[in-house]
Design a protein around this motif. Structure first.
Motif, PDB file in Angstrom:
ATOM      1  N   GLY A  26     -39.100   1.740   6.679  1.00  0.00           N
ATOM      2  CA  GLY A  26     -38.946   2.121   5.284  1.00  0.00           C
ATOM      3  C   GLY A  26     -38.074   3.349   5.065  1.00  0.00           C
ATOM      4  O   GLY A  26     -37.711   3.665   3.934  1.00  0.00           O
ATOM      5  N   ALA A  27     -37.736   4.049   6.128  1.00  0.00           N
ATOM      6  CA  ALA A  27     -36.944   5.274   6.009  1.00  0.00           C
ATOM      7  C   ALA A  27     -35.470   4.934   5.821  1.00  0.00           C
ATOM      8  O   ALA A  27     -34.923   4.086   6.517  1.00  0.00           O
ATOM      9  CB  ALA A  27     -37.119   6.127   7.253  1.00  0.00           C
ATOM     10  N   SER A  28     -34.842   5.601   4.879  1.00  0.00           N
ATOM     11  CA  SER A  28     -33.407   5.386   4.651  1.00  0.00           C
ATOM     12  C   SER A  28     -32.601   6.495   5.317  1.00  0.00           C
ATOM     13  O   SER A  28     -33.126   7.577   5.615  1.00  0.00           O
ATOM     14  CB  SER A  28     -33.105   5.381   3.150  1.00  0.00           C
ATOM     15  N   LEU A  29     -31.325   6.222   5.553  1.00  0.00           N
ATOM     16  CA  LEU A  29     -30.459   7.233   6.140  1.00  0.00           C
ATOM     17  C   LEU A  29     -30.369   8.465   5.243  1.00  0.00           C
ATOM     18  O   LEU A  29     -30.325   9.589   5.728  1.00  0.00           O
ATOM     19  CB  LEU A  29     -29.061   6.670   6.385  1.00  0.00           C
ATOM     20  N   LYS A  30     -30.362   8.264   3.945  1.00  0.00           N
ATOM     21  CA  LYS A  30     -30.300   9.393   3.008  1.00  0.00           C
ATOM     22  C   LYS A  30     -31.543  10.270   3.143  1.00  0.00           C
ATOM     23  O   LYS A  30     -31.442  11.493   3.173  1.00  0.00           O
ATOM     24  CB  LYS A  30     -30.153   8.919   1.572  1.00  0.00           C
ATOM     25  N   GLU A  31     -32.709   9.649   3.228  1.00  0.00           N
ATOM     26  CA  GLU A  31     -33.948  10.419   3.391  1.00  0.00           C
ATOM     27  C   GLU A  31     -33.937  11.208   4.698  1.00  0.00           C
ATOM     28  O   GLU A  31     -34.333  12.368   4.732  1.00  0.00           O
ATOM     29  CB  GLU A  31     -35.163   9.500   3.361  1.00  0.00           C
ATOM     30  N   LEU A  32     -33.492  10.568   5.771  1.00  0.00           N
ATOM     31  CA  LEU A  32     -33.436  11.243   7.066  1.00  0.00           C
ATOM     32  C   LEU A  32     -32.438  12.391   7.027  1.00  0.00           C
ATOM     33  O   LEU A  32     -32.707  13.476   7.534  1.00  0.00           O
ATOM     34  CB  LEU A  32     -33.066  10.255   8.170  1.00  0.00           C
ATOM     35  N   SER A  33     -31.308  12.158   6.404  1.00  0.00           N
ATOM     36  CA  SER A  33     -30.290  13.180   6.268  1.00  0.00           C
ATOM     37  C   SER A  33     -30.797  14.361   5.453  1.00  0.00           C
ATOM     38  O   SER A  33     -30.643  15.519   5.846  1.00  0.00           O
ATOM     39  CB  SER A  33     -29.045  12.580   5.621  1.00  0.00           C
ATOM     40  N   PHE A  43     -26.639   9.819  12.289  1.00  0.00           N
ATOM     41  CA  PHE A  43     -27.604   8.743  12.551  1.00  0.00           C
ATOM     42  C   PHE A  43     -26.928   7.410  12.859  1.00  0.00           C
ATOM     43  O   PHE A  43     -27.563   6.505  13.361  1.00  0.00           O
ATOM     44  CB  PHE A  43     -28.556   8.582  11.363  1.00  0.00           C
ATOM     45  N   THR A  44     -25.639   7.302  12.577  1.00  0.00           N
ATOM     46  CA  THR A  44     -24.939   6.051  12.845  1.00  0.00           C
ATOM     47  C   THR A  44     -23.941   6.226  13.984  1.00  0.00           C
ATOM     48  O   THR A  44     -24.154   5.744  15.084  1.00  0.00           O
ATOM     49  CB  THR A  44     -24.232   5.536  11.573  1.00  0.00           C
ATOM     50  N   THR A  49     -25.450  10.159  21.322  1.00  0.00           N
ATOM     51  CA  THR A  49     -25.448  11.532  21.817  1.00  0.00           C
ATOM     52  C   THR A  49     -26.694  12.262  21.345  1.00  0.00           C
ATOM     53  O   THR A  49     -27.359  12.953  22.117  1.00  0.00           O
ATOM     54  CB  THR A  49     -24.199  12.274  21.308  1.00  0.00           C
ATOM     55  N   VAL A  50     -27.027  12.122  20.087  1.00  0.00           N
ATOM     56  CA  VAL A  50     -28.191  12.792  19.524  1.00  0.00           C
ATOM     57  C   VAL A  50     -29.460  12.230  20.133  1.00  0.00           C
ATOM     58  O   VAL A  50     -30.419  12.958  20.385  1.00  0.00           O
ATOM     59  CB  VAL A  50     -28.201  12.654  17.983  1.00  0.00           C
ATOM     60  N   ASN A  51     -29.484  10.936  20.408  1.00  0.00           N
ATOM     61  CA  ASN A  51     -30.668  10.309  20.982  1.00  0.00           C
ATOM     62  C   ASN A  51     -31.031  10.951  22.311  1.00  0.00           C
ATOM     63  O   ASN A  51     -32.209  11.178  22.599  1.00  0.00           O
ATOM     64  CB  ASN A  51     -30.444   8.808  21.142  1.00  0.00           C
TER      65      ASN A  51
END
Length: 58
Positions: A26-33, A43-44, A49-51
């Protein structure tokens, strides 16, 4: 422009808040950002690298 620094603890707290309230699906990229202060591209495009960095946090 120099990238803004975001602390690992801030990232983890932001992600935890969103995933607990919205769930992974249910989490959107905007919410995570918004919750982490990171750009959506992290996130994309930069996820691999971040992972590696996040794996050390979990």
């Amino acid at each position: 422009m120099r990238p803004q620094k975001v602390l690992d603890k801030e990232i983890l707290n932001g992600l935890t808040k969103i995933f607990r309230s919205r769930g992974y699906e249910g989490a959107s990229l905007k919410e995570l950002s918004d919750a982490t202060g990171l750009k959506k591209q992290v996130f994309t495009i930069g996820f691999l690298t971040v992972n590696k960095r996040w794996q050390t946090l979990f």
